[in-house]
Write an enzyme that holds these catalytic residues in place. Structure first.
Site, mmCIF file in Angstrom:
data_model
loop_
_atom_site.group_PDB
_atom_site.id
_atom_site.type_symbol
_atom_site.label_atom_id
_atom_site.label_comp_id
_atom_site.label_asym_id
_atom_site.label_seq_id
_atom_site.Cartn_x
_atom_site.Cartn_y
_atom_site.Cartn_z
ATOM 1 N N CYS A 61 6.283 4.424 9.375
ATOM 2 C CA CYS A 61 6.900 3.574 8.343
ATOM 3 C C CYS A 61 8.282 3.971 7.850
ATOM 4 O O CYS A 61 9.101 3.088 7.602
ATOM 5 C CB CYS A 61 5.942 3.440 7.180
ATOM 6 S SG CYS A 61 4.481 2.511 7.673
ATOM 7 N N GLU B 277 0.839 -1.199 0.000
ATOM 8 C CA GLU B 277 0.000 0.000 0.000
ATOM 9 C C GLU B 277 0.874 1.249 0.000
ATOM 10 O O GLU B 277 1.829 1.332 0.767
ATOM 11 C CB GLU B 277 -0.918 -0.023 1.241
ATOM 12 C CG GLU B 277 -1.898 1.116 1.300
ATOM 13 C CD GLU B 277 -2.658 1.278 -0.018
ATOM 14 O OE1 GLU B 277 -3.325 0.341 -0.448
ATOM 15 O OE2 GLU B 277 -2.542 2.361 -0.632
ATOM 16 N N LYS C 78 8.248 -1.651 -2.448
ATOM 17 C CA LYS C 78 7.610 -0.884 -1.367
ATOM 18 C C LYS C 78 8.673 -0.291 -0.434
ATOM 19 O O LYS C 78 8.636 0.893 -0.088
ATOM 20 C CB LYS C 78 6.644 -1.797 -0.597
ATOM 21 C CG LYS C 78 6.075 -1.199 0.663
ATOM 22 C CD LYS C 78 5.219 0.026 0.399
ATOM 23 C CE LYS C 78 5.007 0.810 1.668
ATOM 24 N NZ LYS C 78 4.220 2.014 1.479
HETATM 25 P P1 NAD Z 1 -1.940 -0.546 12.689
HETATM 26 O O1 NAD Z 1 -1.123 -0.846 13.872
HETATM 27 O O2 NAD Z 1 -2.717 0.727 12.627
HETATM 28 O O3 NAD Z 1 -3.006 -1.740 12.458
HETATM 29 C C1 NAD Z 1 -2.710 -3.087 12.540
HETATM 30 C C2 NAD Z 1 -3.918 -3.818 13.126
HETATM 31 O O4 NAD Z 1 -3.720 -5.228 13.022
HETATM 32 C C3 NAD Z 1 -4.169 -3.540 14.611
HETATM 33 O O5 NAD Z 1 -5.479 -2.998 14.770
HETATM 34 C C4 NAD Z 1 -4.045 -4.921 15.279
HETATM 35 O O6 NAD Z 1 -4.937 -5.105 16.351
HETATM 36 C C5 NAD Z 1 -4.377 -5.841 14.115
HETATM 37 N N1 NAD Z 1 -3.912 -7.225 14.265
HETATM 38 C C6 NAD Z 1 -2.736 -7.696 14.759
HETATM 39 N N2 NAD Z 1 -2.694 -9.022 14.690
HETATM 40 C C7 NAD Z 1 -3.859 -9.435 14.134
HETATM 41 C C8 NAD Z 1 -4.406 -10.706 13.801
HETATM 42 N N3 NAD Z 1 -3.734 -11.836 14.022
HETATM 43 N N4 NAD Z 1 -5.629 -10.753 13.246
HETATM 44 C C9 NAD Z 1 -6.336 -9.623 13.022
HETATM 45 N N5 NAD Z 1 -5.860 -8.374 13.324
HETATM 46 C C10 NAD Z 1 -4.653 -8.291 13.872
HETATM 47 O O7 NAD Z 1 -0.966 -0.653 11.433
HETATM 48 P P2 NAD Z 1 -1.079 0.108 10.027
HETATM 49 O O8 NAD Z 1 -0.571 1.500 10.143
HETATM 50 O O9 NAD Z 1 -2.440 -0.126 9.456
HETATM 51 O O10 NAD Z 1 0.017 -0.705 9.179
HETATM 52 C C11 NAD Z 1 -0.221 -2.026 8.765
HETATM 53 C C12 NAD Z 1 0.831 -2.394 7.722
HETATM 54 O O11 NAD Z 1 0.692 -1.528 6.581
HETATM 55 C C13 NAD Z 1 2.279 -2.216 8.198
HETATM 56 O O12 NAD Z 1 3.057 -3.245 7.625
HETATM 57 C C14 NAD Z 1 2.686 -0.881 7.608
HETATM 58 O O13 NAD Z 1 4.071 -0.810 7.367
HETATM 59 C C15 NAD Z 1 1.931 -0.870 6.301
HETATM 60 N N6 NAD Z 1 1.628 0.465 5.779
HETATM 61 C C16 NAD Z 1 1.177 1.448 6.617
HETATM 62 C C17 NAD Z 1 0.833 2.694 6.081
HETATM 63 C C18 NAD Z 1 0.304 3.799 6.963
HETATM 64 O O14 NAD Z 1 0.095 4.894 6.443
HETATM 65 N N7 NAD Z 1 0.068 3.589 8.241
HETATM 66 C C19 NAD Z 1 0.913 2.926 4.707
HETATM 67 C C20 NAD Z 1 1.371 1.889 3.891
HETATM 68 C C21 NAD Z 1 1.716 0.656 4.442
HETATM 69 C C1 UGA Z 2 4.587 7.518 3.752
HETATM 70 C C2 UGA Z 2 4.610 7.465 2.216
HETATM 71 O O1 UGA Z 2 4.433 8.800 1.712
HETATM 72 C C3 UGA Z 2 3.490 6.574 1.693
HETATM 73 O O2 UGA Z 2 3.578 6.457 0.270
HETATM 74 C C4 UGA Z 2 3.617 5.178 2.330
HETATM 75 O O3 UGA Z 2 2.553 4.352 1.908
HETATM 76 C C5 UGA Z 2 3.594 5.315 3.839
HETATM 77 O O4 UGA Z 2 4.681 6.189 4.266
HETATM 78 C C6 UGA Z 2 3.824 4.018 4.554
HETATM 79 O O5 UGA Z 2 4.380 3.098 4.004
HETATM 80 O O6 UGA Z 2 3.420 4.021 5.716
HETATM 81 P P1 UGA Z 2 3.183 8.797 5.602
HETATM 82 O O7 UGA Z 2 4.284 8.376 6.501
HETATM 83 O O8 UGA Z 2 1.784 8.501 6.006
HETATM 84 O O9 UGA Z 2 3.374 8.121 4.148
HETATM 85 O O10 UGA Z 2 3.258 10.366 5.330
HETATM 86 P P2 UGA Z 2 4.235 11.276 4.447
HETATM 87 O O11 UGA Z 2 3.427 12.296 3.775
HETATM 88 O O12 UGA Z 2 5.133 10.484 3.600
HETATM 89 O O13 UGA Z 2 5.091 12.016 5.565
HETATM 90 C C7 UGA Z 2 6.043 11.316 6.362
HETATM 91 C C8 UGA Z 2 6.815 12.302 7.208
HETATM 92 O O14 UGA Z 2 7.702 13.076 6.388
HETATM 93 C C9 UGA Z 2 5.953 13.303 7.949
HETATM 94 O O15 UGA Z 2 6.468 13.507 9.235
HETATM 95 C C10 UGA Z 2 6.073 14.562 7.125
HETATM 96 O O16 UGA Z 2 5.874 15.736 7.858
HETATM 97 C C11 UGA Z 2 7.513 14.448 6.651
HETATM 98 N N1 UGA Z 2 7.794 15.206 5.408
HETATM 99 C C12 UGA Z 2 7.145 14.877 4.258
HETATM 100 C C13 UGA Z 2 8.739 16.206 5.431
HETATM 101 O O17 UGA Z 2 9.349 16.507 6.473
HETATM 102 N N2 UGA Z 2 9.025 16.882 4.266
HETATM 103 C C14 UGA Z 2 8.396 16.579 3.092
HETATM 104 O O18 UGA Z 2 8.708 17.226 2.065
HETATM 105 C C15 UGA Z 2 7.435 15.547 3.091
#
Ligand code: NAD
Ligand code: UGA
Length: 455
Positions: free
Chosen positions: A272, A157, A216
């Protein structure tokens, strides 16, 4: 299709809500082991704040979108199971602080194998180290009967928090990796068809599974690298009289470089970037590439240095002591338009200041007081609790403060009545703008001593 997603977090919740919203012909069930999270997804007060998310969830919930803690039924019924659980950096044992903790992912694989009575497509939505699909497949096959086939796909994602709905609605691309076998290709096509419900097929990239998993990590590493690059230059700007925003603009207008992710700041946060960089570094070391590991480690080191530099600037400016001084922090989330504080720069700067015996007056429009106390290790009963005052608004935070530090770029902080804030503060009144959001010329005219990033 019957779709199930394990994990109702920042990714699982919004992503599945968008699939259900756009594709009423599919039934989407999101299962989580955290009952209170599920209750919140089923209430009017969603556990994740994202602009536009309420409308998407309300339109689909109860129609073809369901949130449940009954993972057994959700898995049993599904044709496709997404795994969207956390993959944090390990905090114990071997490779602590480096490798990704895959405990939650493996538990999902074991559940899927245990509760499946027919073949399914299993989709890695979580961000994972390259080669995880191999382990998943091994666990799935070792724990199920011979007539069941699991096709494992990687579908990372790319949404960013704060713009999740927009990113999901209109992504730059969707990436799907799978096995090169006929069964693998068929599984890829099935998932492509789901996304093609609202996304142009040209934007859906299909690759082999290892390319998808690695892309990713690399995408996040490149984004983080740009921020560390401009942050390193911000320090040079401060020494030379160059303006980092002008430099970023001049550099970013080169179409080969581009303007995005060149905003200098107090440092990147979020759950992340650091985690995925550490994971990449770990993989490079693991595969015997210490020079490559060292290159990417530098991105994290500059980020740590930038956060620490900001704390030091506050302390040095306030005549080398913040002991007993009230410092107002505006913003605690790691970026605007989210209630997420994971790895927020505000946590690191806040902890530095608490160590120096400062008093913090904190205001964030979306982060709960409970979360702030937790992040600053100041839960009830802790000696730090009386060092922290969580405020109703920016003006209350400024009352009697020696300094104001802007930590998150919330739009509302651009249009505050800074004269009113100045009047409430101790003099000289310092303002440290960690996001370069305020009008610094105007602030200086009011009388603030202003410190910016890279100007
Ligand atoms: P999160 O901690 O918000 O959510 C994870 C959820 O999984 C929790 O609610 C937890 O209770 C649940 N969980 C754990 N074990 C489980 C199980 N066995 N069955 C069902 N549910 C279970 O995490 P997130 O931010 O959603 O991130 C999830 C993944 O996506 C990570 O690998 C992260 O790196 C990736 N990711 C996150 C973002 C982001 O913006 N947060 C963006 C892209 C990718
Ligand atoms: C980031 C990536 O942008 C997503 O594509 C990815 O899916 C996600 O991580 C993930 O894998 O979790 P996110 O961390 O939600 O998304 O937010 P960003 O907009 O990337 O910002 C990350 C951090 O960098 C923030 O603290 C933001 O303030 C900072 N940032 C961003 C800067 O300091 N300068 C910039 O120019 C941009």
């Amino acid at each position: 299709m019957k779709i199930c997603c394990l994990g109702a977090g920042y990714v699982g919740g919004p992503t599945m809500a968008m699939i259900a919203y756009k594709c009423p012909e599919h039934t989407v069930t999101v299962a989580d082991i955290n009952q209170s999270r599920i209750d919140a997804w089923n209430s009017d007060d969603l556990p994740v704040f994202e602009p536009g998310l309420d409308d998407v969830v309300k339109a689909a919930r109860g129609r073809n979108l369901f949130f449940t803690s009954d993972k057994v039924t959700a898995i049993k019924d599904a044709d496709i199971v997404f795994v969207s659980v956390g993959t944090p950096t390990k905090t114990y044992g071997m490779d602590s602080g480096q490798a990704a903790d895959l405990k939650f992912v493996e538990l999902c694989a074991r559940d899927i194998a245990a509760y499946s009575d027919r073949s399914k497509i299993v989709v890695e939505k979580s961000t994972l180290p390259v080669k995880t699909a191999e382990s998943l497949k091994t666990v799935l096959e070792a724990n199920s009967s011979d007539h069941i086939d699991f096709q494992v796909l990687s579908n990372p994602e790319f949404l960013a928090e704060g713009t999740a709905v927009e990113d999901l609605n209109n992504p730059d691309r969707v990436l799907i990796g799978g096995e090169e076998s006929p069964e693998g290709q068929k599984a890829i096509e099935t998932l492509v068809d789901v996304y093609a419900g609202w996304i142009d097929r040209e934007k859906i990239i299909t690759t082999n599974i290892w390319s998808s998993e690695l892309s990713k990590l690399v995408a996040n590493a490149f984004l983080a690298q740009r921020i560390s690059s401009i942050n390193s230059i911000s320090a040079l700007c401060e020494e030379t009289g160059a303006d980092v925003d002008e430099v970023a603009f001049a550099v970013g207008t080169d179409s080969r470089i581009g303007p995005k992710f060149l905003k200098a700041s107090v440092g990147f946060g979020g759950s992340c970037f650091q985690k995925d960089l550490l994971n990449l570094v770990y993989l490079c070391d693991h595969f015997g590439l210490p020079d490559v590991a060292c290159y990417w480690r530098g991105v994290i080191e500059i980020n740590d240095w930038q956060k620490r530099r900001f704390s030091k600037r506050i302390i040095n400016s306030l005549f080398n002591t913040v002991n007993d001084k009230r410092i107002a922090m505006l913003g605690f989330a790691f970026k605007k338009d989210t209630n997420d504080t994971r790895e927020s720069a505000a946590i690191y700067v806040g902890r530095d200041l608490l160590e120096e015996q400062a008093k913090l007056a904190i205001y964030d429009p979306k982060v709960s007081p409970k979360q702030i106390h937790l992040d600053l290790q100041a839960e009830e009963g802790s000696s730090r609790q009386d060092q922290i005052d969580i405020c109703e608004d920016a003006y209350a935070a400024a009352e009697g403060a020696h300094a104001l530090a802007i930590m998150t770029e919330w739009d509302a902080f651009k249009s505050l009545d800074y004269q009113k804030i100045y009047d409430k503060m101790m003099k000289p009144a310092f303002l440290f703008d960690g996001r370069n959001v305020a009008n610094h010329k105007e602030l200086r005219e009011i009388g603030f001593r202003v410190y910016t990033i890279g100007r």
